[in-house]
Write an enzyme that holds these catalytic residues in place. Structure first.
Site, PDB file in Angstrom:
ATOM      1  N   HIS A  90      -9.042  -1.414  -0.104  1.00  0.00           N
ATOM      2  CA  HIS A  90      -9.283  -0.499  -1.214  1.00  0.00           C
ATOM      3  C   HIS A  90      -8.702   0.893  -0.965  1.00  0.00           C
ATOM      4  O   HIS A  90      -8.690   1.396   0.146  1.00  0.00           O
ATOM      5  CB  HIS A  90     -10.796  -0.379  -1.467  1.00  0.00           C
ATOM      6  CG  HIS A  90     -11.564   0.096  -0.268  1.00  0.00           C
ATOM      7  ND1 HIS A  90     -11.787   1.429  -0.010  1.00  0.00           N
ATOM      8  CD2 HIS A  90     -12.159  -0.585   0.749  1.00  0.00           C
ATOM      9  CE1 HIS A  90     -12.493   1.549   1.104  1.00  0.00           C
ATOM     10  NE2 HIS A  90     -12.722   0.339   1.583  1.00  0.00           N
ATOM     11  N   ASP A  91      -8.199   1.491  -2.022  1.00  0.00           N
ATOM     12  CA  ASP A  91      -7.766   2.887  -2.056  1.00  0.00           C
ATOM     13  C   ASP A  91      -6.533   3.175  -1.212  1.00  0.00           C
ATOM     14  O   ASP A  91      -6.203   4.337  -0.971  1.00  0.00           O
ATOM     15  CB  ASP A  91      -8.901   3.822  -1.623  1.00  0.00           C
ATOM     16  CG  ASP A  91     -10.148   3.664  -2.479  1.00  0.00           C
ATOM     17  OD1 ASP A  91     -10.091   4.000  -3.673  1.00  0.00           O
ATOM     18  OD2 ASP A  91     -11.174   3.178  -1.950  1.00  0.00           O
ATOM     19  N   GLY A 129      -9.095   0.460   4.508  1.00  0.00           N
ATOM     20  CA  GLY A 129      -9.210   1.298   3.323  1.00  0.00           C
ATOM     21  C   GLY A 129      -8.670   2.703   3.513  1.00  0.00           C
ATOM     22  O   GLY A 129      -8.671   3.257   4.606  1.00  0.00           O
TER      23      GLY A 129
END
Length: 258
Positions: free
Chosen positions: A120-121, A138
């Protein structure tokens, strides 16, 4: 548009007429897929994902799935993928979290080999090669023209800057400066990616200036502030690419792999 009859596509998906979708693919809600992209059999594009043009996504890839962050509570977050990427078998790319900017971004012309994981991200640039079984945690930032060797792991919040090379089975716990060649567990810097520069046709003069900048930053014993001043005054006026090394030094938040 060529869609195999066994594919399942949500009514909210927007798919260009030239897209090819193979057997047993699943396309979820609010997914957009651009022109001439090909989904091979058994690809899952979960939801809230925008995919650009001419991408090749191979079997058993999982694209745009909920992230594995325990703080994630089902918020609407997104994944954006650019153009001309090759996403090979069993890769997984997760959407963002509201704790960051709510979006994972992948640029264009990247090759993600078998079983790459992008958490994520993350923000991934252009023209990168990520080899088999690489785990990218992440909030990682990867620039452009980076090569990551197979079975490597990159810790969350690290930055991997332009033209760097990470050797296979490396553990990255700090930021990797532009042009650097690093490897090991934990990784250490082994100089500049000179062979990569030569393959790109860079001049001997450019390479020599970058070597000098590397020695000042990594081997001279100067403080960060002293190295910035020395490189800025002595080398940057002669070679603009030195700015990428300076940027790595100036903007690093985790410290550089040395």
């Amino acid at each position: 548009m060529t869609i195999h009859p066994t594919a399942i596509i949500d009514a909210t998906a927007t798919i260009h007429p030239s897209v090819k979708i193979g057997p047993y693919c699943i396309i979820g809600e609010h997914v957009t897929i651009g022109a001439q992209t090909v989904l091979h059999p058994h690809v899952v594009v979960s939801k809230f994902t925008r995919i650009g043009e001419r991408n090749q996504i191979f079997q058993f890839a999982s694209i745009g799935e909920d992230c594995q962050d325990l703080k994630y509570q089902g918020e609407e977050t997104w994944l954006e993928i650019g153009d001309d990427n090759r996403i090979r078998e069993a890769c997984s790319i997760h959407r963002g979290t509201v704790q960051d900017k709510g979006i994972t971004r992948v640029g264009s012309r990247n090759l993600f080999m078998v079983n790459t994981h992008i958490a994520h991200d993350c923000v991934i640039g252009n023209d990168n090669i990520v080899a088999n079984n690489v785990g990218i945690a992440g909030h990682v930032r990867i620039g452009n023209h980076v090569i990551v060797g197979g079975n490597s792991g990159i810790h969350q919040f690290c930055s991997i800057d332009d033209y760097s090379l990470i050797g296979g089975a490396s553990l990255i716990l700090k930021d990797v400066a532009a042009f650097n060649m690093v490897s090991g567990n934990p990784a250490k810097s082994h100089g500049l990616n000179i062979e990569g520069m030569r393959r790109k046709g860079w001049s001997k003069q450019t390479i020599d200036y970058l070597r000098q900048a590397y020695r000042v930053i990594f081997r001279s014993g100067l403080t960060k502030e002293e190295a910035i001043v020395a490189v800025s005054e002595q080398l940057l006026p002669q070679e603009p690419l030195v700015q990428l090394l300076l940027d790595s030094l100036i903007h690093s938040e985790r410290g550089l792999v040395r």
